[in-house]
Design an enzyme around this catalytic site. Sequence first.
Site, PDB file in Angstrom:
ATOM      1  N   SER A  29       0.831  -1.198   0.000  1.00 62.91           N
ATOM      2  CA  SER A  29       0.000   0.000   0.000  1.00 62.91           C
ATOM      3  C   SER A  29       0.863   1.245   0.000  1.00 62.91           C
ATOM      4  CB  SER A  29      -0.856  -0.034   1.269  1.00 62.91           C
ATOM      5  OG  SER A  29      -1.425   1.216   1.500  1.00 62.91           O
ATOM      6  N   TYR A  39      -2.388  -1.298  10.932  1.00 62.73           N
ATOM      7  CA  TYR A  39      -2.581  -1.888   9.600  1.00 62.73           C
ATOM      8  C   TYR A  39      -1.417  -1.529   8.685  1.00 62.73           C
ATOM      9  CZ  TYR A  39      -3.965  -1.978   4.723  1.00 62.73           C
ATOM     10  OH  TYR A  39      -3.953  -2.174   3.366  1.00 62.73           O
ATOM     11  N   LYS A  70       1.804  -3.867   6.693  1.00 62.29           N
ATOM     12  CA  LYS A  70       2.250  -3.847   5.287  1.00 62.29           C
ATOM     13  C   LYS A  70       3.741  -3.546   5.224  1.00 62.29           C
ATOM     14  CE  LYS A  70      -1.627  -4.815   3.446  1.00 62.29           C
ATOM     15  NZ  LYS A  70      -1.799  -6.151   2.871  1.00 62.29           N
TER      16      LYS A  70
HETATM   17  P1  NAD Z   1     -10.957  -7.300   1.165  1.00 61.04           P
HETATM   18  O1  NAD Z   1     -11.165  -7.294   2.637  1.00 61.04           O
HETATM   19  O2  NAD Z   1     -12.120  -7.084   0.286  1.00 61.04           O
HETATM   20  O3  NAD Z   1     -10.242  -8.659   0.721  1.00 61.04           O
HETATM   21  C1  NAD Z   1      -9.347  -9.358   1.574  1.00 61.04           C
HETATM   22  C2  NAD Z   1      -9.811 -10.804   1.648  1.00 61.04           C
HETATM   23  O4  NAD Z   1      -8.925 -11.544   2.499  1.00 61.04           O
HETATM   24  C3  NAD Z   1     -11.209 -10.956   2.227  1.00 61.04           C
HETATM   25  O5  NAD Z   1     -11.986 -11.736   1.324  1.00 61.04           O
HETATM   26  C4  NAD Z   1     -11.002 -11.684   3.549  1.00 61.04           C
HETATM   27  O6  NAD Z   1     -12.073 -12.548   3.857  1.00 61.04           O
HETATM   28  C5  NAD Z   1      -9.710 -12.419   3.296  1.00 61.04           C
HETATM   29  N1  NAD Z   1      -8.899 -12.735   4.489  1.00 61.04           N
HETATM   30  C6  NAD Z   1      -8.541 -11.892   5.493  1.00 61.04           C
HETATM   31  N2  NAD Z   1      -7.766 -12.555   6.381  1.00 61.04           N
HETATM   32  C7  NAD Z   1      -7.641 -13.842   5.918  1.00 61.04           C
HETATM   33  C8  NAD Z   1      -6.975 -14.990   6.381  1.00 61.04           C
HETATM   34  N3  NAD Z   1      -6.286 -14.995   7.535  1.00 61.04           N
HETATM   35  N4  NAD Z   1      -7.050 -16.128   5.658  1.00 61.04           N
HETATM   36  C9  NAD Z   1      -7.746 -16.159   4.502  1.00 61.04           C
HETATM   37  N5  NAD Z   1      -8.410 -15.099   4.010  1.00 61.04           N
HETATM   38  C10 NAD Z   1      -8.357 -13.945   4.712  1.00 61.04           C
HETATM   39  O7  NAD Z   1      -9.805  -6.224   0.851  1.00 61.04           O
HETATM   40  P2  NAD Z   1      -9.307  -5.651  -0.543  1.00 61.04           P
HETATM   41  O8  NAD Z   1      -9.670  -4.223  -0.605  1.00 61.04           O
HETATM   42  O9  NAD Z   1      -9.681  -6.572  -1.637  1.00 61.04           O
HETATM   43  O10 NAD Z   1      -7.739  -5.702  -0.283  1.00 61.04           O
HETATM   44  C11 NAD Z   1      -6.935  -6.787  -0.713  1.00 61.04           C
HETATM   45  C12 NAD Z   1      -5.522  -6.571  -0.218  1.00 61.04           C
HETATM   46  O11 NAD Z   1      -5.039  -5.312  -0.707  1.00 61.04           O
HETATM   47  C13 NAD Z   1      -5.409  -6.493   1.304  1.00 61.04           C
HETATM   48  O12 NAD Z   1      -4.212  -7.134   1.703  1.00 61.04           O
HETATM   49  C14 NAD Z   1      -5.342  -5.012   1.573  1.00 61.04           C
HETATM   50  O13 NAD Z   1      -4.656  -4.730   2.763  1.00 61.04           O
HETATM   51  C15 NAD Z   1      -4.560  -4.524   0.355  1.00 61.04           C
HETATM   52  N6  NAD Z   1      -4.812  -3.095   0.051  1.00 61.04           N
HETATM   53  C16 NAD Z   1      -6.083  -2.655  -0.097  1.00 61.04           C
HETATM   54  C17 NAD Z   1      -6.317  -1.297  -0.343  1.00 61.04           C
HETATM   55  C18 NAD Z   1      -7.723  -0.773  -0.460  1.00 61.04           C
HETATM   56  O14 NAD Z   1      -7.901   0.447  -0.313  1.00 61.04           O
HETATM   57  N7  NAD Z   1      -8.724  -1.595  -0.747  1.00 61.04           N
HETATM   58  C19 NAD Z   1      -5.237  -0.402  -0.470  1.00 61.04           C
HETATM   59  C20 NAD Z   1      -3.944  -0.906  -0.334  1.00 61.04           C
HETATM   60  C21 NAD Z   1      -3.741  -2.259  -0.078  1.00 61.04           C
HETATM   61  N1  UFG Z   2     -12.494  11.172   3.408  1.00 65.73           N
HETATM   62  C1  UFG Z   2     -13.521  12.035   3.746  1.00 65.73           C
HETATM   63  N2  UFG Z   2     -14.666  11.494   4.236  1.00 65.73           N
HETATM   64  C2  UFG Z   2     -14.839  10.162   4.416  1.00 65.73           C
HETATM   65  C3  UFG Z   2     -13.789   9.292   4.067  1.00 65.73           C
HETATM   66  C4  UFG Z   2     -12.622   9.842   3.574  1.00 65.73           C
HETATM   67  O1  UFG Z   2     -13.394  13.246   3.589  1.00 65.73           O
HETATM   68  O2  UFG Z   2     -15.910   9.746   4.897  1.00 65.73           O
HETATM   69  C5  UFG Z   2     -11.261  11.749   2.824  1.00 65.73           C
HETATM   70  C6  UFG Z   2     -10.018  11.474   3.649  1.00 65.73           C
HETATM   71  O3  UFG Z   2      -9.857  12.436   4.652  1.00 65.73           O
HETATM   72  C7  UFG Z   2      -8.937  11.496   2.568  1.00 65.73           C
HETATM   73  C8  UFG Z   2      -9.660  10.947   1.331  1.00 65.73           C
HETATM   74  O4  UFG Z   2     -11.047  11.126   1.583  1.00 65.73           O
HETATM   75  O5  UFG Z   2      -8.551  12.824   2.308  1.00 65.73           O
HETATM   76  C9  UFG Z   2      -9.387   9.475   1.071  1.00 65.73           C
HETATM   77  O6  UFG Z   2      -9.657   8.736   2.263  1.00 65.73           O
HETATM   78  P1  UFG Z   2      -9.798   7.148   2.239  1.00 65.73           P
HETATM   79  O7  UFG Z   2     -10.131   6.725   3.633  1.00 65.73           O
HETATM   80  O8  UFG Z   2     -10.720   6.723   1.154  1.00 65.73           O
HETATM   81  O9  UFG Z   2      -8.341   6.672   1.803  1.00 65.73           O
HETATM   82  P2  UFG Z   2      -6.917   6.902   2.478  1.00 65.73           P
HETATM   83  O10 UFG Z   2      -6.066   7.618   1.472  1.00 65.73           O
HETATM   84  O11 UFG Z   2      -7.042   7.503   3.803  1.00 65.73           O
HETATM   85  O12 UFG Z   2      -6.414   5.409   2.669  1.00 65.73           O
HETATM   86  C10 UFG Z   2      -6.646   4.370   1.707  1.00 65.73           C
HETATM   87  C11 UFG Z   2      -6.767   3.027   2.425  1.00 65.73           C
HETATM   88  C12 UFG Z   2      -5.450   2.682   3.057  1.00 65.73           C
HETATM   89  C13 UFG Z   2      -4.393   2.707   2.008  1.00 65.73           C
HETATM   90  C14 UFG Z   2      -4.333   4.073   1.331  1.00 65.73           C
HETATM   91  C15 UFG Z   2      -3.313   4.104   0.239  1.00 65.73           C
HETATM   92  O13 UFG Z   2      -7.773   3.077   3.425  1.00 65.73           O
HETATM   93  O14 UFG Z   2      -5.529   1.379   3.580  1.00 65.73           O
HETATM   94  O15 UFG Z   2      -5.602   4.355   0.783  1.00 65.73           O
HETATM   95  O16 UFG Z   2      -3.518   3.073  -0.638  1.00 65.73           O
HETATM   96  F1  UFG Z   2      -3.207   2.455   2.584  1.00 65.73           F
END
Ligand code: NAD
Ligand code: UFG
Length: 351
Positions: free
Chosen positions: A139, A164, A168
């Site tokens: 991330s 969290y 990562k």
């Molecule tokens: P998500 O929660 O939709 O998908 C993650 C999946 O992993 C879920 O289906 C959950 O059931 C499964 N899981 C969790 N722990 C587990 C375990 N111990 N064993 C087996 N399965 C397990 O999340 P996502 O948005 O699809 O994110 C996927 C990956 O990308 C995650 O590692 C997340 O941290 C990373 N990531 C997501 C974002 C974002 O904003 N969505 C940003 C940066 C990184």
């Molecule tokens: N925001 C609002 N109102 C809300 C939610 C968010 O104003 O209800 C704003 C936040 O303050 C920020 C922007 O929208 O300025 C984006 O916020 P998000 O929570 O959607 O995303 P972040 O950038 O804070 O973080 C996300 C994921 C993290 C990841 C990061 C970079 O939650 O896990 O993107 O990939 F690490």
Amino acid sequence: MSSLLCKIEQIFKYMNILVTGGAGFIGSHTLIELYAAGHTAVVVDNLSNSNPESLRRVAKIIGTDSIPFHELDVRDRGGLNKLMEEQKFDACIHFAGLKAVGESVEKPWEYYENNISGTLTLVDVMRNHGCKNIIFSSSATVYGDPVEIPITEKCPKGQCTNPYGWTKSMLEQVLMDMQKADPEWNVVLLRYFNPVGAHPSGLIGENPNGIPNNLMPYITQVAVGKRPELGVFGNDYDTPDGTGVRDYIHVVDLARGHVCALKAIERKCGLEIFNLGTGHGYSVLDMVNAFIRVNGVKVPYSIKPRRAGDIATCYSNPAKAEKELGWKAQYGIEEMVRDSWNWQKLNPEGF
Ligand code: NAD
Ligand code: UFG
């Protein structure tokens, strides 16, 4: 064009991929792109944050009966051993993990245990079965408050503001050290920026539990009438309109990035790190206004205090992924807000 190139090159080598967390948001979209590129995939997911309906819908989109799926926790060494004894995997795309920033502050032990123990168990079982190729979901959060904008992969990692983010950052270090000690490993760390959007069919999308933490699912739930208004967290940042700026990326583009990353594995890359973003920064109000304009819906909002731990601006320089993987995001802000709304409108209660 570059995505097309990536696709054409992929045709020559099909792989069998273990997809952990494949029932989740990014994993389910990635399955579609893996199959479209000719690969096969087996999903392992404990369903702690997903619904198996997502996999049924993926199968529908692909036009197949079902996606091979094992309801399994990646911390379950016995279960993973059994699976890897039964079949050979060329690589693993490791999405499984807990990802809610706020929850990680409340339950740090659960986050460290799930994300770190899960990954340690997975990579140990993988190497015991001779599979030393992994793509890891990292991330942009590992950059902390970045020292350069746009952020390149050379930008030093920073202080994370929550457990969290630390999982990562720590897991990146674990995988880098393992690769250094055993160069047979090929490790690709993908640092995602802000994934939004949904498959254009509207059949799959983001399905958050409870109150959404992230901006886009909050906007869609306000638009569909589930929540009265959006809180905009701060309008006094040093940005053009005072609200936070992020690099939003369509989840289908992000999914394709994983298929392209398999090329690095194929050429035995050792360790590689790639930013997956568009290179464009949009503010909170840019996103809200685009959503209203493109979809013709109302999104009431009010300005609230800043959210703890937020930074003003975060967007990528994605040039390395384009140069080395032939990957470039194809979708813009209009497709992002259109497809997010399409998914929410067709599935007001999620799966
Ligand atoms: P998500 O929660 O939709 O998908 C993650 C999946 O992993 C879920 O289906 C959950 O059931 C499964 N899981 C969790 N722990 C587990 C375990 N111990 N064993 C087996 N399965 C397990 O999340 P996502 O948005 O699809 O994110 C996927 C990956 O990308 C995650 O590692 C997340 O941290 C990373 N990531 C997501 C974002 C974002 O904003 N969505 C940003 C940066 C990184
Ligand atoms: N925001 C609002 N109102 C809300 C939610 C968010 O104003 O209800 C704003 C936040 O303050 C920020 C922007 O929208 O300025 C984006 O916020 P998000 O929570 O959607 O995303 P972040 O950038 O804070 O973080 C996300 C994921 C993290 C990841 C990061 C970079 O939650 O896990 O993107 O990939 F690490």
